[in-house]
Scaffold this motif. Structure first.
Motif, PDB file in Angstrom:
ATOM      1  N   TYR A 171     -13.713  10.085 -33.328  1.00 11.33           N
ATOM      2  CA  TYR A 171     -14.511  10.193 -32.103  1.00 11.33           C
ATOM      3  C   TYR A 171     -13.810   9.490 -30.941  1.00 11.33           C
ATOM      4  N   ASN A 172     -13.234   8.319 -31.214  1.00 11.19           N
ATOM      5  CA  ASN A 172     -12.477   7.614 -30.181  1.00 11.19           C
ATOM      6  C   ASN A 172     -11.352   8.486 -29.636  1.00 11.19           C
ATOM      7  N   LEU A 173     -10.687   9.192 -30.526  1.00 14.74           N
ATOM      8  CA  LEU A 173      -9.590  10.055 -30.116  1.00 14.74           C
ATOM      9  C   LEU A 173     -10.099  11.176 -29.207  1.00 14.74           C
ATOM     10  N   VAL A 174     -11.255  11.740 -29.554  1.00 11.79           N
ATOM     11  CA  VAL A 174     -11.837  12.793 -28.715  1.00 11.79           C
ATOM     12  C   VAL A 174     -12.111  12.268 -27.314  1.00 11.79           C
ATOM     13  N   VAL A 175     -12.716  11.079 -27.236  1.00  4.28           N
ATOM     14  CA  VAL A 175     -13.067  10.501 -25.935  1.00  4.28           C
ATOM     15  C   VAL A 175     -11.821  10.264 -25.086  1.00  4.28           C
ATOM     16  N   ILE A 176     -10.751   9.776 -25.716  1.00  2.00           N
ATOM     17  CA  ILE A 176      -9.512   9.552 -24.969  1.00  2.00           C
ATOM     18  C   ILE A 176      -8.934  10.873 -24.479  1.00  2.00           C
ATOM     19  N   LYS A 177      -8.900  11.880 -25.337  1.00  2.00           N
ATOM     20  CA  LYS A 177      -8.373  13.190 -24.927  1.00  2.00           C
ATOM     21  C   LYS A 177      -9.202  13.768 -23.786  1.00  2.00           C
ATOM     22  N   TYR A 178     -10.510  13.579 -23.861  1.00  2.00           N
ATOM     23  CA  TYR A 178     -11.397  14.041 -22.797  1.00  2.00           C
ATOM     24  C   TYR A 178     -11.084  13.304 -21.496  1.00  2.00           C
ATOM     25  N   GLY A 179     -10.943  11.987 -21.588  1.00  2.00           N
ATOM     26  CA  GLY A 179     -10.651  11.196 -20.398  1.00  2.00           C
ATOM     27  C   GLY A 179      -9.307  11.541 -19.785  1.00  2.00           C
ATOM     28  N   GLU A 180      -8.353  11.954 -20.609  1.00  2.00           N
ATOM     29  CA  GLU A 180      -7.031  12.344 -20.125  1.00  2.00           C
ATOM     30  C   GLU A 180      -6.983  13.817 -19.717  1.00  2.00           C
ATOM     31  N   GLN A 181      -8.141  14.482 -19.751  1.00  2.00           N
ATOM     32  CA  GLN A 181      -8.280  15.898 -19.378  1.00  2.00           C
ATOM     33  C   GLN A 181      -7.453  16.828 -20.265  1.00  2.00           C
ATOM     34  N   GLN A 182      -7.230  16.394 -21.490  1.00  2.00           N
ATOM     35  CA  GLN A 182      -6.572  17.255 -22.479  1.00  2.00           C
ATOM     36  C   GLN A 182      -7.681  17.972 -23.261  1.00  2.00           C
ATOM     37  N   TYR A 183      -8.331  18.889 -22.566  1.00  2.00           N
ATOM     38  CA  TYR A 183      -9.584  19.439 -23.056  1.00  2.00           C
ATOM     39  C   TYR A 183      -9.429  20.282 -24.321  1.00  2.00           C
ATOM     40  N   ALA A 184      -8.363  21.055 -24.411  1.00  2.00           N
ATOM     41  CA  ALA A 184      -8.183  21.899 -25.590  1.00  2.00           C
ATOM     42  C   ALA A 184      -8.036  21.044 -26.849  1.00  2.00           C
ATOM     43  N   GLU A 185      -7.239  19.984 -26.753  1.00  2.00           N
ATOM     44  CA  GLU A 185      -7.065  19.083 -27.902  1.00  2.00           C
ATOM     45  C   GLU A 185      -8.362  18.341 -28.208  1.00  2.00           C
ATOM     46  N   ALA A 186      -9.061  17.927 -27.148  1.00  2.00           N
ATOM     47  CA  ALA A 186     -10.335  17.228 -27.348  1.00  2.00           C
ATOM     48  C   ALA A 186     -11.339  18.130 -28.047  1.00  2.00           C
ATOM     49  N   LEU A 187     -11.403  19.399 -27.633  1.00  2.00           N
ATOM     50  CA  LEU A 187     -12.368  20.324 -28.232  1.00  2.00           C
ATOM     51  C   LEU A 187     -12.029  20.600 -29.695  1.00  2.00           C
ATOM     52  N   ALA A 188     -10.755  20.777 -29.989  1.00  2.00           N
ATOM     53  CA  ALA A 188     -10.358  21.035 -31.372  1.00  2.00           C
ATOM     54  C   ALA A 188     -10.741  19.868 -32.274  1.00  2.00           C
ATOM     55  N   MET A 189     -10.495  18.639 -31.821  1.00  2.00           N
ATOM     56  CA  MET A 189     -10.839  17.477 -32.632  1.00  2.00           C
ATOM     57  C   MET A 189     -12.355  17.283 -32.703  1.00  2.00           C
ATOM     58  N   MET A 190     -13.047  17.589 -31.597  1.00  2.00           N
ATOM     59  CA  MET A 190     -14.507  17.458 -31.595  1.00  2.00           C
ATOM     60  C   MET A 190     -15.134  18.451 -32.557  1.00  2.00           C
ATOM     61  N   ASP A 191     -14.619  19.659 -32.582  1.00  2.00           N
ATOM     62  CA  ASP A 191     -15.155  20.671 -33.502  1.00  2.00           C
ATOM     63  C   ASP A 191     -14.899  20.272 -34.950  1.00  2.00           C
ATOM     64  N   ARG A 192     -13.743  19.687 -35.191  1.00  2.00           N
ATOM     65  CA  ARG A 192     -13.463  19.193 -36.546  1.00  2.00           C
ATOM     66  C   ARG A 192     -14.424  18.055 -36.907  1.00  2.00           C
ATOM     67  N   PHE A 193     -14.622  17.145 -35.962  1.00  2.00           N
ATOM     68  CA  PHE A 193     -15.541  16.013 -36.168  1.00  2.00           C
ATOM     69  C   PHE A 193     -16.943  16.518 -36.517  1.00  2.00           C
ATOM     70  N   LEU A 194     -17.444  17.469 -35.740  1.00  2.00           N
ATOM     71  CA  LEU A 194     -18.801  17.973 -35.973  1.00  2.00           C
ATOM     72  C   LEU A 194     -18.888  18.759 -37.282  1.00  2.00           C
TER      73      LEU A 194
END
Length: 374
Positions: free
Chosen positions: A159-182
């Protein structure tokens, strides 16, 4: 007495109003969850006398429905002293020292999956404390790949990784990790779903984000953060009526207590040409002390005043301009007031307003001087 012809006012309604789009916010601390896990693990793994299994059984699992098989979390005596050294540096805020020690531990041929993951997660927190988010993301990724942490720590790191990717506007990577998390945690917590919606909004997939937010609002009607994110996303999706409806219901329930929240509602009403509703919200906000005098409030009063003028509601236009003019940054509101007073045949008041306009400064002083000279 015949009224003089109307003189154009100095505010263009469409130019002044625009659309108030709130910026979506996701409030999450990319360090907090993992740091809590580290504190728990200090007592469990690093010599405080309790087995890790006993420590995790003492509290409910954060992700009880996780599909991941929780691995064995054991620390070898040979590695223990290195982890303790790393921990000591962490408690001394020696972030560079933590990172150096973590990399040393992770590179040891005898380090097991848990020890490597633990070291990388500590390094990730240290890098985050140094505000080096890209490096923190790299360490968190390695901690996840090592796959040695207990479920709570593993998914907190994810989850921390998702938040960092989101904050860095790396949205595609954030979404992929978030979907895996969920998918792996099967979490339905509002903060997790809201983060996914925020990522989708960042990718300008506003319709998908709005669907998630509207569902979250229905299930969590008292959560103002979710509400305002939903409104922002609906506005971005050009679904202004839906945004106004959500804000209107929240307003009726007394949830809108900050200037920006009230302004989101009454500007939404203005854009929908619901002028009476907008005026009511403004006046109630002023009466309650939520809305304070200033340039924004002056501008919004002027928009209402011009609308009243165009609808031939001259007394109301005069009253609204009188409210707007003293708090305006320049004299344009006073000049508009002078024009409306002149149109209404109130020459003496019009001349006084024109003088005040000149005193505060206007783009076309000749308009004010023309009224004064009559």
């Amino acid at each position: 007495m015949t009224k003089p012809s109307r003189r154009p006012l100095t505010i263009a309604l469409t130019a002044a109003l625009g659309v108030l789009v709130l910026a979506p916010t996701v409030h999450a601390d990319p360090q907090s969850a993992t740091m809590r896990e580290q504190r728990a693990q200090r007592q469990a793994e690093l010599g405080k006398g309790k087995a890790h299994e006993e420590s995790t059984e003492a509290k409910p699992a954060a992700y009880p429905n996780a599909s991941r098989q929780q691995p064995d979390s054991k620390v070898s005596p040979k590695i223990l002293k290195h982890l303790q050294s790393m921990q000591e540096r962490y408690e001394q805020d020696d972030w560079a020292g933590v990172i150096a020690k973590a990399e040393e531990v992770a590179a040891m041929p005898t380090a097991n999956a848990y020890e490597r993951a633990f070291a990388y997660s500590m390094a990730g927190n240290a890098a985050a404390n140094l505000d080096d988010q890209p490096r923190a993301a790299g360490f968190f990724s390695k901690a996840i790949e090592a796959n040695g942490l207990d479920n709570d720590s593993h998914y907190s790191t994810m989850y921390n990784l998702v938040v960092i990717k989101y904050g860095e506007q790396q949205y595609a990577e954030a979404l992929a990790m978030m979907d895996r998390f969920l998918a792996e945690t099967k979490s339905d917590k509002p903060e997790h779903l809201a983060l996914r919606a925020g990522i989708l909004a960042g990718m300008e997939r506003f319709d998908e984000a709005a669907t998630i937010y509207k569902d979250l609002v229905a299930k969590n009607p008292d959560d103002k953060r979710i509400l305002m994110n939903a409104v922002s996303t609906l506005q971005s999706a050009d679904k202004f009526d839906d945004a106004n409806a959500l804000l209107g219901k929240a307003y009726e329930r007394g949830m809108l207590t900050e200037p920006r929240e009230l302004r989101a509602l009454y500007v939404g009403y203005m854009n929908a040409q619901r002028w009476n509703d907008a005026q009511k919200v403004i006046e109630e906000g002023v009466a309650k002390g939520i809305l304070q005098p200033g340039a924004d409030l002056s501008r919004d009063y002027q928009i209402l005043a011009q609308t009243a003028y165009m609808d031939d509601k001259i007394p109301l236009a005069i009253e609204l301009y009188k409210r707007a003019a003293p708090m305006a940054a320049d004299g344009e509101a006073y000049l508009n007031l002078a024009k409306v007073l002149d149109y209404a045949g109130k020459k003496a008041e019009a001349k006084e307003a024109a003088k005040q306009a000149l005193a505060k400064g206007v783009k076309k002083p000749e308009d004010a001087n023309r009224i004064i000279a009559r």
